[in-house]
Enzyme design. Structure first.
Site, short mmCIF file in Angstrom:
data_model
loop_
_atom_site.label_atom_id
_atom_site.label_comp_id
_atom_site.label_asym_id
_atom_site.label_seq_id
_atom_site.Cartn_x
_atom_site.Cartn_y
_atom_site.Cartn_z
N SER A 84 0.85 -1.18 0.00
CA SER A 84 0.00 0.00 0.00
C SER A 84 0.89 1.23 0.00
O SER A 84 2.05 1.17 0.43
CB SER A 84 -0.90 0.00 1.25
OG SER A 84 -1.52 1.26 1.44
N TYR A 143 -2.33 0.00 10.97
CA TYR A 143 -2.31 -0.55 9.61
C TYR A 143 -1.07 -0.07 8.86
O TYR A 143 -0.37 -0.85 8.21
CB TYR A 143 -3.57 -0.13 8.87
CG TYR A 143 -3.61 -0.58 7.43
CD1 TYR A 143 -3.94 -1.89 7.10
CD2 TYR A 143 -3.31 0.30 6.39
CE1 TYR A 143 -3.97 -2.32 5.78
CE2 TYR A 143 -3.34 -0.12 5.06
CZ TYR A 143 -3.67 -1.42 4.77
OH TYR A 143 -3.70 -1.83 3.46
#
Length: 323
Positions: free
Chosen positions: A150, A163
């Site tokens: 990501s 995260y």
């Protein structure tokens, strides 16, 4: 409280004839909404095979022929080993690490156990899979490991603290491994999407907006609900890609003769990521994001609205290429 859910990406129908020497493409978890029809042997995996109906439908005639389904829990050493041992000669040519969980909200509201669960999937899940297939790839002097990361593995994002940390850990691990693997002719590639339009993301946003977050001070809750969430929604609407976009980018990476290590799927995010490396003190990126979120919120909303209008379908198609 915070949210914890699984995320998935998709693979588009394709026919990878030039990969004729490949025997096995292992994907976990599998696509749940896009038809798979591959000329090679594809092994898709999921934790709960009771949820395989959508995959069977998407796979069509390929299911049971060129594509098979195996149970796999990346949080279990035993499950990972059993899965790979069940493959003939343990021969995996391409490993696509696609399992992940999300965690969003004020960090004061998140228990250590919740944080550990995120790391167990997002980081240690990847490590378990790589450790299991890497020795055989090194012996054969061939193979390709693809990891779904990501942009949050490159740039921290407020209220996504845990995260983001799990993705940073994954990026550091893979960057280190890539150097060693090159010596054995094994390639490692990171796919780094920005926001992706999925039911999972929308439901997560909706759920956290209704939470009370007991134990968190009122100002932080207000900043999260009234400042961060609306801004995040604007960004998703203006810059978000579809799962199919990410699938196309991943397909390009595994088909490439010289795949890149890092592959940002959305060029609109390149300037944002570049801020971090433009100033060695880190102040430029931190101050920029602070001002955008807390001082120039209305301006950011207008900017995102304009960007949404400018990002026509032709531009979005160009942003999915890693080349």
């Amino acid at each position: 409280m915070s949210t914890l859910n699984c995320t998935h990406s998709c693979f588009l129908e394709t026919n990878w004839n030039h990969l004729e020497d490949f025997r096995c493409l292992l994907i976990y978890p599998p696509c749940s909404c896009t038809r798979l029809c591959l000329s090679q042997s594809v092994i898709a995996t999921m934790r709960d095979l009771k949820k395989k109906d959508k995959l069977e439908e998407a796979a069509g005639d390929a299911y049971g022929k060129t594509m098979t389904l195996l149970p796999l829990d990346v949080c279990s050493d035993e499950s990972v080993k059993q899965c790979i041992n069940s493959i003939k000669d343990r021969h995996v040519d391409i490993l696509i690490n696609n399992a992940g969980v999300g965690l969003l909200g004020p960090v004061e509201s998140i228990s250590i156990e919740e944080m550990k669960r995120v790391f167990d999937t997002n980081f240690f899940g990847v490590v378990r899979m790589i450790k299991e297939v890497m020795p055989d790839m090194k012996k054969r002097r061939s193979g390709h490991i693809v990891v779904m990361s990501s942009v949050m593995g490159l740039q921290g994002v407020v209220f996504n603290d845990v995260y983001t940390a799990s993705k940073f850990a994954m990026e550091g691990f893979c960057e280190s491994m890539a150097v060693q693997l090159m010596k054995f002719n094994v390639r490692l590639s990171m796919i780094e999407p920005g926001p992706v339009h999925t039911e999972f993301e929308m439901k997560m946003m909706e759920d956290v907006s209704k939470m009370d977050f007991p134990g968190v001070d009122a100002d932080t809750v207000r900043y999260f609900k009234d400042v961060y969430l609306p801004s995040s929604t604007d960004i998703f609407e203006a810059m978000g890609q579809t799962p199919e976009d990410i699938a196309k980018c991943t397909k390009m990476v595994i088909e490439s003769d010289s795949p890149r290590f890092r592959n940002l799927t959305n060029s609109l995010y390149t300037p944002i990521v570049a801020l971090k490396y433009a100033d060695e003190t880190g102040g430029l990126s931190v101050n920029t994001f602070y001002n955008l979120l807390f001082n120039f919120g209305p301006l950011m909303h207008i900017t995102m609205s304009i960007l949404k209008c400018l990002t026509c379908s032709c531009l979005r198609r160009r942003t999915i290429s890693p080349n």
